[in-house]
Design an enzyme around this catalytic site. Structure first.
Site, PDB file in Angstrom:
ATOM      1  N   PRO A   4       0.579  -1.161   3.913  1.00 52.61           N
ATOM      2  CA  PRO A   4       0.053  -2.513   3.738  1.00 52.61           C
ATOM      3  C   PRO A   4      -0.214  -2.922   2.293  1.00 52.61           C
ATOM      4  CG  PRO A   4      -1.601  -1.058   4.716  1.00 52.61           C
ATOM      5  CD  PRO A   4      -0.305  -0.323   4.737  1.00 52.61           C
ATOM      6  N   ASN A   5       0.103  -4.178   2.037  1.00 55.02           N
ATOM      7  CA  ASN A   5      -0.147  -4.859   0.762  1.00 55.02           C
ATOM      8  C   ASN A   5       0.811  -4.447  -0.360  1.00 55.02           C
ATOM      9  OD1 ASN A   5      -2.463  -6.437   1.658  1.00 55.02           O
ATOM     10  ND2 ASN A   5      -3.517  -4.467   1.780  1.00 55.02           N
ATOM     11  N   ARG A  12      -0.068  -7.856  -7.549  1.00 49.87           N
ATOM     12  CA  ARG A  12      -1.300  -7.273  -7.011  1.00 49.87           C
ATOM     13  C   ARG A  12      -1.948  -6.347  -8.047  1.00 49.87           C
ATOM     14  NH1 ARG A  12      -1.685  -2.419  -2.523  1.00 49.87           N
ATOM     15  NH2 ARG A  12      -3.962  -2.409  -2.443  1.00 49.87           N
ATOM     16  N   TYR A  17      -1.781  -1.148 -10.400  1.00 48.06           N
ATOM     17  CA  TYR A  17      -0.532  -0.803  -9.723  1.00 48.06           C
ATOM     18  C   TYR A  17       0.726  -1.103 -10.536  1.00 48.06           C
ATOM     19  CZ  TYR A  17      -3.682  -0.380  -5.740  1.00 48.06           C
ATOM     20  OH  TYR A  17      -4.710  -0.001  -4.914  1.00 48.06           O
ATOM     21  N   ASN A  68       4.236   5.799   1.029  1.00 43.76           N
ATOM     22  CA  ASN A  68       2.959   5.388   0.463  1.00 43.76           C
ATOM     23  C   ASN A  68       2.221   4.684   1.598  1.00 43.76           C
ATOM     24  OD1 ASN A  68       0.774   4.310  -0.800  1.00 43.76           O
ATOM     25  ND2 ASN A  68       1.899   3.449  -2.533  1.00 43.76           N
ATOM     26  N   ALA A  71      -3.592   1.721   2.131  1.00 43.90           N
ATOM     27  CA  ALA A  71      -4.972   1.869   2.616  1.00 43.90           C
ATOM     28  C   ALA A  71      -5.054   2.714   3.887  1.00 43.90           C
ATOM     29  CB  ALA A  71      -5.584   0.493   2.847  1.00 43.90           C
ATOM     30  N   HIS A  74      -6.380   6.381   4.047  1.00 39.05           N
ATOM     31  CA  HIS A  74      -7.797   6.753   4.115  1.00 39.05           C
ATOM     32  C   HIS A  74      -8.409   6.527   5.497  1.00 39.05           C
ATOM     33  CE1 HIS A  74      -6.904   6.503  -0.114  1.00 39.05           C
ATOM     34  NE2 HIS A  74      -6.769   5.192  -0.056  1.00 39.05           N
ATOM     35  N   ASP A  81      -1.361  11.336  13.244  1.00 38.35           N
ATOM     36  CA  ASP A  81      -0.887  11.897  14.513  1.00 38.35           C
ATOM     37  C   ASP A  81       0.618  11.715  14.684  1.00 38.35           C
ATOM     38  OD1 ASP A  81      -3.395  12.770  15.175  1.00 38.35           O
ATOM     39  OD2 ASP A  81      -3.768  11.267  16.731  1.00 38.35           O
ATOM     40  N   GLU A  92       3.775  12.380   0.413  1.00 33.42           N
ATOM     41  CA  GLU A  92       2.882  11.222   0.285  1.00 33.42           C
ATOM     42  C   GLU A  92       2.795  10.826  -1.179  1.00 33.42           C
ATOM     43  OE1 GLU A  92      -0.826  11.327   2.468  1.00 33.42           O
ATOM     44  OE2 GLU A  92      -1.876  10.563   0.701  1.00 33.42           O
ATOM     45  N   HIS A  94       1.377   7.844  -4.149  1.00 31.44           N
ATOM     46  CA  HIS A  94       0.509   6.714  -4.496  1.00 31.44           C
ATOM     47  C   HIS A  94       0.777   6.342  -5.940  1.00 31.44           C
ATOM     48  CE1 HIS A  94      -1.817   7.230  -0.844  1.00 31.44           C
ATOM     49  NE2 HIS A  94      -1.761   8.526  -1.085  1.00 31.44           N
ATOM     50  N   LEU A  95       0.778   5.057  -6.198  1.00 31.35           N
ATOM     51  CA  LEU A  95       0.943   4.583  -7.577  1.00 31.35           C
ATOM     52  C   LEU A  95      -0.243   5.017  -8.437  1.00 31.35           C
ATOM     53  CD1 LEU A  95       1.924   1.278  -6.040  1.00 31.35           C
ATOM     54  CD2 LEU A  95       3.393   2.200  -7.820  1.00 31.35           C
ATOM     55  N   ARG A 101     -10.485   7.202  -8.397  1.00 38.08           N
ATOM     56  CA  ARG A 101     -10.939   5.850  -8.065  1.00 38.08           C
ATOM     57  C   ARG A 101     -12.175   5.914  -7.162  1.00 38.08           C
ATOM     58  NH1 ARG A 101      -6.138   2.295  -6.111  1.00 38.08           N
ATOM     59  NH2 ARG A 101      -7.741   0.690  -6.461  1.00 38.08           N
ATOM     60  N   ARG A 105     -11.428   6.401  -1.529  1.00 42.87           N
ATOM     61  CA  ARG A 105      -9.989   6.650  -1.684  1.00 42.87           C
ATOM     62  C   ARG A 105      -9.674   8.131  -1.925  1.00 42.87           C
ATOM     63  NH1 ARG A 105      -7.860   1.386  -2.267  1.00 42.87           N
ATOM     64  NH2 ARG A 105      -9.344   0.020  -3.290  1.00 42.87           N
TER      65      ARG A 105
HETATM   66  C1  DQA Z   1      -2.389   3.125  -3.031  1.00 44.07           C
HETATM   67  C2  DQA Z   1      -3.842   3.580  -3.129  1.00 44.07           C
HETATM   68  C3  DQA Z   1      -4.635   3.135  -1.909  1.00 44.07           C
HETATM   69  O1  DQA Z   1      -5.990   3.553  -2.027  1.00 44.07           O
HETATM   70  C4  DQA Z   1      -4.603   1.620  -1.791  1.00 44.07           C
HETATM   71  O2  DQA Z   1      -5.281   1.205  -0.611  1.00 44.07           O
HETATM   72  C5  DQA Z   1      -3.237   1.062  -1.850  1.00 44.07           C
HETATM   73  C6  DQA Z   1      -2.280   1.625  -2.806  1.00 44.07           C
HETATM   74  C7  DQA Z   1      -1.584   3.476  -4.303  1.00 44.07           C
HETATM   75  O3  DQA Z   1      -0.365   3.450  -4.233  1.00 44.07           O
HETATM   76  O4  DQA Z   1      -2.177   3.746  -5.358  1.00 44.07           O
HETATM   77  O5  DQA Z   1      -2.918   0.093  -1.184  1.00 44.07           O
HETATM   78  O6  DQA Z   1      -1.767   3.811  -1.943  1.00 44.07           O
END
Ligand code: DQA
Length: 148
Positions: A4-5, A12, A17, A68, A71, A74, A81, A92, A94-95, A101, A105
């Protein structure tokens, strides 16, 4: 696979990011995968269920997943599952460095099932993740084996 996002990357919170869009990141991944001699497909969703359905349908179609979970990292027992039910290898990414942080997170529900977690390198986290997954699945490099 993008959670998401991440479709809002580019605008963003660029201080956290970066300024690359999700499409630009996908383009860089595609170039790397071609260089490595593999193939790749991309998926983004803001919905937990759609991500879970795609993890299920990836079995037999792909050697592994770079994800990735954003959110959902977490919060999502359901995505965790899906990985434990399918057993599909995943990295996995993450940027941002989630460990430097906010405290909420720091915990990843999915990382314990991953081959490994890569975070804090901006868009390069994805490329490092692709290389790691490629080495693991195509070159049979066991990341848990000590280097000779
Ligand atoms: C993220 C880190 C997460 O905590 C956050 O909710 C994101 C982006 C990252 O790529 O740094 O949406 O996964």
């Amino acid at each position: 696979m993008h959670g998401p996002n991440l479709n809002l990357l580019g605008t963003r919170e660029p201080g956290i990011y970066g300024t690359l869009t999700m499409e630009a990141i996908n383009g860089n991944i595609e170039a790397l995968v071609l260089e490595l001699g593999g193939s790749v497909s991309f998926f983004h969703s803001n919905s937990e269920g759609a991500l879970i359905d795609r993890i299920h349908s990836a079995v037999g179609e792909f050697d592994g997943i770079v994800i990735n979970p954003a959110a959902y990292t977490h919060t999502s027992v359901a995505i965790r599952d899906a990985f434990s039910a399918t057993g599909i290898p995943f990295v996995e990414v993450h940027l941002s460095n989630i460990h430097s942080r906010e405290e909420f997170r720091h915990k990843s529900l999915t990382a314990p099932l991953a081959v490994g977690q890569i975070c804090g390198f901006g868009a390069d986290s994805y490329l490092l993740g692709v290389r790691a997954l490629f080495n693991l699945t195509k070159n049979n490099t066991d990341p848990k084996k000590p280097l000779a």
